[in-house]
Design a protein around this motif. Structure first.
Motif, PDB file in Angstrom:
ATOM      1  N   GLU A 127      -6.223  -3.495  14.538  1.00 52.03           N
ATOM      2  CA  GLU A 127      -6.794  -4.613  13.780  1.00 52.03           C
ATOM      3  C   GLU A 127      -5.764  -5.291  12.888  1.00 52.03           C
ATOM      4  O   GLU A 127      -6.070  -6.309  12.251  1.00 52.03           O
ATOM      5  N   GLY A 128      -4.558  -4.736  12.801  1.00 50.32           N
ATOM      6  CA  GLY A 128      -3.486  -5.368  12.049  1.00 50.32           C
ATOM      7  C   GLY A 128      -3.550  -5.174  10.548  1.00 50.32           C
ATOM      8  O   GLY A 128      -2.843  -5.874   9.803  1.00 50.32           O
ATOM      9  N   VAL A 129      -4.364  -4.242  10.044  1.00 46.10           N
ATOM     10  CA  VAL A 129      -4.425  -4.041   8.593  1.00 46.10           C
ATOM     11  C   VAL A 129      -3.303  -3.117   8.123  1.00 46.10           C
ATOM     12  O   VAL A 129      -3.018  -3.037   6.917  1.00 46.10           O
ATOM     13  N   ILE A 130      -2.686  -2.395   9.047  1.00 47.12           N
ATOM     14  CA  ILE A 130      -1.462  -1.651   8.782  1.00 47.12           C
ATOM     15  C   ILE A 130      -0.533  -1.888   9.969  1.00 47.12           C
ATOM     16  O   ILE A 130      -0.956  -2.411  11.007  1.00 47.12           O
ATOM     17  N   SER A 131       0.718  -1.510   9.826  1.00 49.28           N
ATOM     18  CA  SER A 131       1.663  -1.625  10.936  1.00 49.28           C
ATOM     19  C   SER A 131       2.365  -0.293  11.133  1.00 49.28           C
ATOM     20  O   SER A 131       2.247   0.615  10.306  1.00 49.28           O
ATOM     21  N   THR A 132       3.117  -0.181  12.203  1.00 50.64           N
ATOM     22  CA  THR A 132       3.810   1.082  12.488  1.00 50.64           C
ATOM     23  C   THR A 132       4.936   1.351  11.504  1.00 50.64           C
ATOM     24  O   THR A 132       5.369   2.498  11.357  1.00 50.64           O
ATOM     25  N   THR A 133       5.403   0.297  10.824  1.00 49.11           N
ATOM     26  CA  THR A 133       6.555   0.466   9.918  1.00 49.11           C
ATOM     27  C   THR A 133       6.172   0.412   8.443  1.00 49.11           C
ATOM     28  O   THR A 133       6.938   0.849   7.588  1.00 49.11           O
ATOM     29  N   GLU A 134       5.001  -0.142   8.141  1.00 49.32           N
ATOM     30  CA  GLU A 134       4.597  -0.255   6.734  1.00 49.32           C
ATOM     31  C   GLU A 134       4.467   1.125   6.115  1.00 49.32           C
ATOM     32  O   GLU A 134       3.921   2.040   6.715  1.00 49.32           O
ATOM     33  N   GLU A 135       4.941   1.244   4.878  1.00 44.05           N
ATOM     34  CA  GLU A 135       4.819   2.490   4.133  1.00 44.05           C
ATOM     35  C   GLU A 135       3.864   2.303   2.959  1.00 44.05           C
ATOM     36  O   GLU A 135       3.844   1.246   2.325  1.00 44.05           O
ATOM     37  N   ILE A 136       3.086   3.330   2.707  1.00 42.42           N
ATOM     38  CA  ILE A 136       2.154   3.331   1.582  1.00 42.42           C
ATOM     39  C   ILE A 136       2.531   4.491   0.671  1.00 42.42           C
ATOM     40  O   ILE A 136       2.820   5.590   1.140  1.00 42.42           O
ATOM     41  N   LEU A 137       2.536   4.242  -0.652  1.00 41.02           N
ATOM     42  CA  LEU A 137       2.964   5.257  -1.610  1.00 41.02           C
ATOM     43  C   LEU A 137       1.825   6.208  -1.941  1.00 41.02           C
ATOM     44  O   LEU A 137       0.731   5.790  -2.309  1.00 41.02           O
ATOM     45  N   ASP A 138       2.111   7.487  -1.777  1.00 43.78           N
ATOM     46  CA  ASP A 138       1.177   8.523  -2.199  1.00 43.78           C
ATOM     47  C   ASP A 138       1.401   8.753  -3.683  1.00 43.78           C
ATOM     48  O   ASP A 138       2.441   9.281  -4.103  1.00 43.78           O
ATOM     49  N   THR A 139       0.414   8.374  -4.484  1.00 42.00           N
ATOM     50  CA  THR A 139       0.521   8.504  -5.943  1.00 42.00           C
ATOM     51  C   THR A 139      -0.215   9.735  -6.469  1.00 42.00           C
ATOM     52  O   THR A 139      -0.387   9.876  -7.676  1.00 42.00           O
ATOM     53  N   GLY A 140      -0.633  10.600  -5.582  1.00 40.41           N
ATOM     54  CA  GLY A 140      -1.366  11.799  -6.009  1.00 40.41           C
ATOM     55  C   GLY A 140      -2.834  11.496  -6.193  1.00 40.41           C
ATOM     56  O   GLY A 140      -3.692  12.109  -5.562  1.00 40.41           O
ATOM     57  N   ARG A 141      -3.147  10.546  -7.080  1.00 42.06           N
ATOM     58  CA  ARG A 141      -4.501  10.020  -7.243  1.00 42.06           C
ATOM     59  C   ARG A 141      -4.541   8.609  -6.676  1.00 42.06           C
ATOM     60  O   ARG A 141      -3.604   7.828  -6.860  1.00 42.06           O
ATOM     61  N   TYR A 142      -5.636   8.290  -6.001  1.00 37.96           N
ATOM     62  CA  TYR A 142      -5.768   6.945  -5.434  1.00 37.96           C
ATOM     63  C   TYR A 142      -6.273   6.024  -6.540  1.00 37.96           C
ATOM     64  O   TYR A 142      -7.438   6.095  -6.949  1.00 37.96           O
ATOM     65  N   LYS A 143      -5.431   5.115  -7.007  1.00 38.84           N
ATOM     66  CA  LYS A 143      -5.705   4.339  -8.215  1.00 38.84           C
ATOM     67  C   LYS A 143      -6.366   3.001  -7.928  1.00 38.84           C
ATOM     68  O   LYS A 143      -6.139   2.011  -8.624  1.00 38.84           O
ATOM     69  N   HIS A 144      -7.177   2.983  -6.898  1.00 38.97           N
ATOM     70  CA  HIS A 144      -7.938   1.774  -6.589  1.00 38.97           C
ATOM     71  C   HIS A 144      -8.960   1.501  -7.689  1.00 38.97           C
ATOM     72  O   HIS A 144      -9.325   0.352  -7.939  1.00 38.97           O
ATOM     73  N   TYR A 145      -9.430   2.582  -8.325  1.00 36.83           N
ATOM     74  CA  TYR A 145     -10.405   2.451  -9.395  1.00 36.83           C
ATOM     75  C   TYR A 145      -9.737   2.752 -10.734  1.00 36.83           C
ATOM     76  O   TYR A 145      -8.772   3.526 -10.813  1.00 36.83           O
ATOM     77  N   ASP A 146     -10.269   2.132 -11.809  1.00 41.64           N
ATOM     78  CA  ASP A 146      -9.652   2.258 -13.130  1.00 41.64           C
ATOM     79  C   ASP A 146      -9.931   3.623 -13.759  1.00 41.64           C
ATOM     80  O   ASP A 146      -9.028   4.239 -14.341  1.00 41.64           O
ATOM     81  N   ARG A 147     -11.155   4.096 -13.648  1.00 39.06           N
ATOM     82  CA  ARG A 147     -11.499   5.363 -14.291  1.00 39.06           C
ATOM     83  C   ARG A 147     -10.891   6.532 -13.516  1.00 39.06           C
ATOM     84  O   ARG A 147     -11.033   6.611 -12.296  1.00 39.06           O
ATOM     85  N   ILE A 148     -10.255   7.420 -14.218  1.00 34.85           N
ATOM     86  CA  ILE A 148      -9.565   8.520 -13.552  1.00 34.85           C
ATOM     87  C   ILE A 148     -10.536   9.432 -12.808  1.00 34.85           C
ATOM     88  O   ILE A 148     -10.206  10.000 -11.761  1.00 34.85           O
ATOM     89  N   GLU A 149     -11.776   9.531 -13.348  1.00 37.09           N
ATOM     90  CA  GLU A 149     -12.754  10.389 -12.675  1.00 37.09           C
ATOM     91  C   GLU A 149     -13.219   9.791 -11.354  1.00 37.09           C
ATOM     92  O   GLU A 149     -13.830  10.480 -10.529  1.00 37.09           O
ATOM     93  N   ASP A 150     -12.957   8.492 -11.135  1.00 40.00           N
ATOM     94  CA  ASP A 150     -13.316   7.832  -9.875  1.00 40.00           C
ATOM     95  C   ASP A 150     -12.165   7.831  -8.875  1.00 40.00           C
ATOM     96  O   ASP A 150     -12.324   7.318  -7.760  1.00 40.00           O
ATOM     97  N   GLN A 151     -11.021   8.383  -9.281  1.00 40.46           N
ATOM     98  CA  GLN A 151      -9.834   8.334  -8.432  1.00 40.46           C
ATOM     99  C   GLN A 151      -9.720   9.630  -7.608  1.00 40.46           C
ATOM    100  O   GLN A 151      -9.363  10.675  -8.153  1.00 40.46           O
ATOM    101  N   PRO A 152     -10.009   9.562  -6.305  1.00 41.13           N
ATOM    102  CA  PRO A 152      -9.894  10.780  -5.477  1.00 41.13           C
ATOM    103  C   PRO A 152      -8.436  11.187  -5.303  1.00 41.13           C
ATOM    104  O   PRO A 152      -7.526  10.345  -5.324  1.00 41.13           O
ATOM    105  N   MET A 153      -8.206  12.471  -5.125  1.00 43.95           N
ATOM    106  CA  MET A 153      -6.848  12.993  -5.022  1.00 43.95           C
ATOM    107  C   MET A 153      -6.460  13.280  -3.573  1.00 43.95           C
ATOM    108  O   MET A 153      -7.312  13.548  -2.732  1.00 43.95           O
ATOM    109  N   CYS A 154      -5.178  13.271  -3.321  1.00 44.87           N
ATOM    110  CA  CYS A 154      -4.648  13.793  -2.064  1.00 44.87           C
ATOM    111  C   CYS A 154      -4.688  15.322  -2.147  1.00 44.87           C
ATOM    112  O   CYS A 154      -4.492  15.907  -3.224  1.00 44.87           O
ATOM    113  N   TRP A 155      -4.934  15.958  -1.050  1.00 48.19           N
ATOM    114  CA  TRP A 155      -5.011  17.423  -1.037  1.00 48.19           C
ATOM    115  C   TRP A 155      -3.714  18.047  -1.547  1.00 48.19           C
ATOM    116  O   TRP A 155      -3.733  19.095  -2.211  1.00 48.19           O
TER     117      TRP A 155
END
Length: 694
Positions: free
Chosen positions: A419-447
């Motif tokens: 669908e073209g929303v990512i590419s084979t070369t694009e890199e995404i930063l693992d920040t430990g917590r996914y900071k899409h949401y402002d509240r820390i309790e709403d931020q899911p973590m990477c295992w």
């Protein structure tokens, strides 16, 4: 008239009478002396009867012609009380028969739910009621028979002893017959009455699989009306594949209308589950009709196959076709033994497990559910198997519904790339917590962050699959959206039946409609969890194997199947040959497919499962998954894999209930792959299809 004329007429009449007398004497001599024995035998014959003779079922074989299920001759005993004389003669004959059974150690069929010894008690908590699966109550067979017989002097809620006494009185069992013997006799007469009163519709088989010593004792006792027939019963040539092969059994009352329309009789044996049920129409032979004549004592005088008056065809039974499966029984053995060896000690909470191995066009090479059981002793062990808390009768491979965990990430990655929303070369930063949401309790973590307090850093799609980076797939899932996630999951066959000939569950994919069905609200954050295989997503192990084969074969989604070839009863002709069925074509871009496969290759070569796959003589692609069951229990351990990496031939999935980490499952996968590729040459050199390997 003068005297001479009178004398002449008198002599003529006397001569005629003498001739008639001599002729009559000659006929009597011929009937009684010359052919007396023959006509005596004829005079004692009953009217000719006809009986249906069941045909032998076809054999079931694996892909290399190894016989898995065959037939063997067996003797069974049935009763014809019309040949036993009056009521007392019947009871006397049956008591003698029961005595022979005790002497020879032969068990007879007795379903009367009353103990065999005094003081009598009911062997069921509710002897007069039957509880269906939906909780509906209905009268039991005992209750319906009591109503039909209109037993005298029986209280409303009789004790077991009162019931035995009432039945003894109805069946006119002599008072001199002891309590235990009387109860046994009543049990047999109860079975006969169930049939005569149309409470039970199957024929009464008094005893099955009796031996020659028993038959000899019955013959020596000259027990009229005791009939011994030769029948064929299923013979299992393997201790493995119990869930796959299935069982045969009598036609149940609730299924009779369906089978009646197909020309079955009430006494037929049919496939109840597994391959036996799936290929019933192929395995079932054509019954024959036999003409038999009995003398007054019930002895067979003659028997011949019936000849159709219109066509002149001899109506002998015709055996069923032989079904050759895609499964390899030796690989099946390796899979089951590996599960048996590794699963019990995986964690303290580990319960069951399942494994499915397929080829690239949906053919099932092996399918195992753990714990399992012996197909040969299934009937004898049924009560114990039913009571086992680990549910060995439950086919986890086809009916177990599990969250796929991180194994779904390849489907999400493929959808995102297409669908073209990512590419084979694009890199995404693992920040430990996914900071899409402002509240820390709403931020899911990477295992990785939750477990080690570190992050994966910048990762492309292949690296994210290798490391199973949740942050990467949270972001990809939100970009893709739940509708597209579900669309690609469906194209890969997740959350829907695979098309297998056996019964299977469909499962479901997480989404607004699924949440509504469960009375739950749907939030944007649920999309993130769906992207890592959690939430309401539930799939079966066979779906996971089919999904991986669809992915690595380039996007051709095949229906799964067990049927390979159908051959005539004598193996001389191919009756049917299965042709793979494509359900969907995903048409994956080769570059996108290469990137996803690369991630799976890195899991097996340098990731969490590398230690198990590094010494195999074949390159492997894999993905592990850990699916949370509840906060207070171990997670389900999941692994999918394929091999060889360069040109895939097989795909597999393994699920271990509460097995902890999916990485631990890699040891099982490695054993399966090692056997398959090391034995491949030997398997392909097996005898030709018409030369069966036994």
């Amino acid at each position: 008239m003068d005297g001479k004329q009178f004398q002449f007429r008198t002599r003529t009449v006397l001569l005629i009478l003498a001739a008639v007398f001599l002729a009559f004497t000659g006929v009597l001599y011929n009937l009684q002396v010359v052919h007396g024995g023959y006509y005596l035998e004829q005079s004692t014959r009953k009217i000719a009867n006809t009986e249906t003779v069941q045909a032998a079922r076809g054999e079931i074989l694996d892909r290399y012609g190894r016989v898995l299920v065959s037939n063997r001759a067996s003797y069974q005993v049935s009763l014809d009380t019309s040949l036993m004389g009056d009521i007392q003669g019947r009871n006397t004959t049956l008591l003698k028969l029961l005595a022979v059974c005790r002497e020879q150690g032969v068990a007879w069929t007795d379903t009367l739910c009353i103990s065999g010894e005094a003081p009598f008690s009911y062997t069921q908590a509710r002897p007069f009621e039957t509880l269906s699966a939906d909780g509906t109550e209905s009268p039991s067979q005992l209750a319906r028979l009591v109503e039909s017989l209109k037993l005298k002097d029986l209280p409303e809620n009789p004790t077991a002893g009162q019931m035995v006494d009432a039945l003894r009185a109805y069946f006119e069992v002599d008072g001199s017959v002891g309590e235990a013997e009387g109860r046994a006799l009543v049990g047999v007469l109860y079975e006969l009455a169930l049939r005569s009163k149309d409470v039970a519709r199957t024929s009464y088989v008094f005893a099955r699989d009796v031996n020659i010593a028993f038959i000899t004792a019955v013959k020596e006792g000259k027990l009229s009306g005791v009939k011994i027939d030769t029948v064929t019963v299923r013979q299992y040539e393997t201790e493995y594949a119990a869930h796959l092969l299935g069982q045969v059994g009598p036609i149940y009352a609730e299924d009779w209308d369906r089978y009646k329309d197909k020309g079955y009789s009430m006494n037929d044996t049919v496939g109840k589950d597994g391959v036996e049920a799936a290929f019933e129409d192929l395995l079932r032979g054509t019954p024959g009709t036999r003409d038999i004549e009995l003398n007054q004592s019930g002895k067979v005088v003659s028997e011949n196959w019936h000849v159709n008056a219109e066509t002149g065809e001899v109506e002998a039974p015709k055996p069923g076709n032989n079904v050759m499966l895609t499964a390899d029984i030796k690989l099946q053995e390796v899979v089951e033994e590996s599960l048996k060896r590794h699963v019990p000690g995986m964690t303290d909470e580990t319960e069951g497990a399942a494994c499915v191995v397929t080829d690239m066009t949906g053919g099932i090479l092996a399918m195992a559910s753990y714990p399992t059981f012996s197909p040969e002793s299934y009937s004898r062990d049924y009560n114990a198997l039913s009571a086992d808390p680990l549910k060995p009768l439950f086919n986890r491979a086809l009916q177990g519904l599990y969250a796929p965990g991180s194994t779904i990430k390849m489907a999400v990655a493929a959808g995102g790339l297409e669908e073209g929303v990512i590419s084979t070369t694009e890199e995404i930063l693992d920040t430990g917590r996914y900071k899409h949401y402002d509240r820390i309790e709403d931020q899911p973590m990477c295992w990785y962050y939750r477990q080690y307090g570190r992050t994966h850093g910048w990762e492309n799609v292949s690296e994210a699959i290798r490391d199973s980076c949740n942050i990467y797939f949270y972001e990809t899932g939100l970009r893709l959206g739940i509708e597209k996630i579900d669309t690609y999951a469906a194209l890969f066959g997740l959350g829907q039946k695979t098309g297998l000939e056996l019964y299977e569950e469909a499962g479901e994919m997480a989404g607004p409609a699924t949440s509504a069905k469960h009375g739950q609200a749907w939030y944007e954050g649920d999309t993130m969890y769906a992207a890592i295989g959690q939430g309401n997503t539930k799939v079966t192990p066979i779906q996971l194997a089919n999904y991986v084969s669809t992915l690595v074969n380039g996007g051709s989604h095949y229906a799964t199947h067990l049927l390979k070839t159908v051959k005539s009863s004598d193996f001389s002709q191919v009756v049917e040959e299965y042709r793979p069925e494509i359900r969907d074509e995903i048409n994956l871009d080769p570059a996108n497919l290469a990137a996803v496969k690369k991630g799976m290759g890195m899991v097996a070569s340098e990731g969490s499962a590398a230690v198990y796959f590094k010494d195999l003589g074949v390159t492997v692609g894999a993905k592990t998954g850990t699916a949370q069951v509840s906060r207070n229990s171990e997670a389900n351990a999941i692994l999918v894999a394929f091999a060889p990496y360069e040109n895939p031939e097989i795909a597999l999935s393994i699920v271990v209930e509460k097995g902890g980490s999916g990485t631990l499952v890699a040891a099982i996968a490695a054993e399966i792959l090692d056997y398959y590729f090391s034995a491949k040459g030997a398997m392909e050199a097996a005898p030709a299809e018409n030369a069966l390997a036994r």
